[in-house]
Design an enzyme around this catalytic site. Structure first.
Site, PDB file in Angstrom:
ATOM      1  N   ARG A 132       0.635  -1.105  -0.058  1.00  0.00           N
ATOM      2  CA  ARG A 132       0.023   0.042   0.076  1.00  0.00           C
ATOM      3  C   ARG A 132       1.135   1.391  -0.081  1.00  0.00           C
ATOM      4  NH1 ARG A 132      -3.014   2.358   4.725  1.00  0.00           N
ATOM      5  NH2 ARG A 132      -4.192   3.879   4.034  1.00  0.00           N
ATOM      6  N   HIS A 136       0.570   3.858  -2.797  1.00  0.00           N
ATOM      7  CA  HIS A 136       0.197   5.352  -2.777  1.00  0.00           C
ATOM      8  C   HIS A 136       1.196   6.370  -3.046  1.00  0.00           C
ATOM      9  CE1 HIS A 136      -3.711   4.662  -0.303  1.00  0.00           C
ATOM     10  NE2 HIS A 136      -3.479   3.608  -1.213  1.00  0.00           N
ATOM     11  N   TRP A 275     -10.600  -8.717   1.797  1.00  0.00           N
ATOM     12  CA  TRP A 275     -11.261  -9.080   0.429  1.00  0.00           C
ATOM     13  C   TRP A 275     -11.416 -10.613   0.253  1.00  0.00           C
ATOM     14  CZ3 TRP A 275      -7.975  -4.683   0.981  1.00  0.00           C
ATOM     15  CH2 TRP A 275      -8.523  -3.446   0.421  1.00  0.00           C
TER      16      TRP A 275
END
Length: 381
Positions: A132, A136, A275
């Site tokens: 992540r 980002h 998820w």
């Protein structure tokens, strides 16, 4: 098999839903993970760290005092221009740390990923938050203005660090700071994107071609808030965000499949849950679940998100669900749900492209990206 590899294997297999375990057992064998051949080894340089520092001093000498003594924006921008020129010059003369040096950094990152299990962090790996961070730090790129991307590592500074989409990423930055202290010659942009590579490769995913050459910038180069995806939006928003970076529909769907790794945290994004049933394993299960599971809106006091009707333990963001509501996106969801190797290939290419956004070609130390070895591969020697 080493103890570390055995622990990783047990963790991954144990977390996967029973129906999916058998079909993926073979794919976790490192022999089935390779998608590129090894790049030629770069000759080992003598005293790389010393030479690296000496070159920087020599190249910057004429303007160093003005750049670092001045607080003006023009001085800081000039500093970045000088450092970019230095990096380009180093790349042109092949005057940089070797591939073996970056492999050592990769290995150290992989070691830190495994410490999450001992510290009780999430599902036992820092891999998802490293990915992540890399995502980002790179996904702020704007092709029209040629700003943002991974080149300047501007999330080090408060304006960008406090963007809502970056909540919680101080955990990854702090962990990787220990690596930076051990290998001070590596730039933050190279360190963070290399951590993203390690996250995918150590968690059973495909090889991610990568090359170094990013430089560290200044606070004035921070990007405005709002350049990263908003999980509460739909297909139009997704296209606006990713088209701005230069991706097409196929690449968009391939990149969002990275949600196979990790989970959402209510105290960060507001959303909650994983998820997939195997949040520390890189598989195509995200697409299979998205396509085949029955998804319903979660009844709770948080932001709108979906949950699986069967177990109520999984989640999907509105942006995820939009992939099966949009005809052009859905055809790629189907393709990747049916063929994990196809997704691995496309995901590898798209992620490598993402990590290089905003970096001038002249700064890279090699024309062809490197394929760094996973810890499993190194232990098999």
């Amino acid at each position: 098999m080493s103890l570390a590899a055995l622990r990783a294997s047990v963790r991954r297999v144990g977390a996967v839903a029973p129906a999916a375990r058998a079909s993926r057992t073979g794919l976790r064998n490192p022999a089935f993970r390779r998608f590129s051949t090894e790049a030629p080894q770069t000759p080992k340089k003598t005293s790389n760290t010393v030479l690296f520092g000496a070159l920087g001093v020599a190249a910057v000498g004429g303007v160093a005092f003005w750049v670092y003594a001045s607080n003006s924006d023009s001085a800081r921008e000039a500093g970045s221009a000088v450092r970019s020129g230095v990096q380009s010059a180093k790349a042109a003369t092949n005057f940089t740390p070797s591939k073996e040096d970056y492999q050592k950094v990769y290995n150290r990152i992989a070691e830190i990923m495994e410490t999450a299990a001992d510290k009780g962090y999430d599902d036992g790996s820092y891999g998802p938050i490293f990915l992540r961070l890399a995502w980002h730090a790179s996904g702020t790129y704007d092709k029209e203005t040629n700003t943002g991307g991974s080149n300047y590592a501007t999330m080090r500074f408060e304006p960008e660090a406090k963007h809502g989409a970056n909540n919680g990423l101080h955990i990854a930055r702090d962990l990787l700071e220990t690596v930076k202290q051990e290998f001070p010659w590596i730039s933050y942009g190279d360190l963070w994107t290399l951590a993203g590579v390690a996250a995918i490769q150590e968690e059973g995913g495909p090889k991610i071609p990568w090359r170094p050459g990013r430089i560290d910038g200044f606070e004035t180069q921070c990007t405005p808030d709002g350049r990263l995806p908003d999980g509460s939006k739909g297909a139009d928003h997704i296209r606006a965000i990713f088209y701005r970076m230069g991706f097409n529909d196929q690449e968009i769907v391939a990149l969002i499949g990275g949600h196979a790794l990790g989970r959402c945290h209510r105290d960060r994004s507001g959303f909650e849950g994983p998820w997939t049933f195997s949040p520390t394993s890189v598989t195509n299960e995200f697409y299979r679940l998205l396509l085949n599971e029955k998804w319903v809106w979660k009844k709770w006091d948080g932001p709108k998100q979906l949950e699986d009707k069967t177990t109520h333990s999984l989640m999907m963001l509105p942006t995820d669900y939009a992939l099966v509501q949009d005809k052009e996106f859905k055809k790629w969801v189907k393709a990747y749900a049916e063929d994990e190797q196809l997704w691995f290939k496309d995901f590898s290419a798209a992620l490598s492209k993402l990590f290089e956004l905003g970096v001038p070609e002249s700064q890279f130390v090699t024309r062809e990206p490197w394929i760094l070895k996973s810890t499993d591969e190194q232990e098999q020697k």
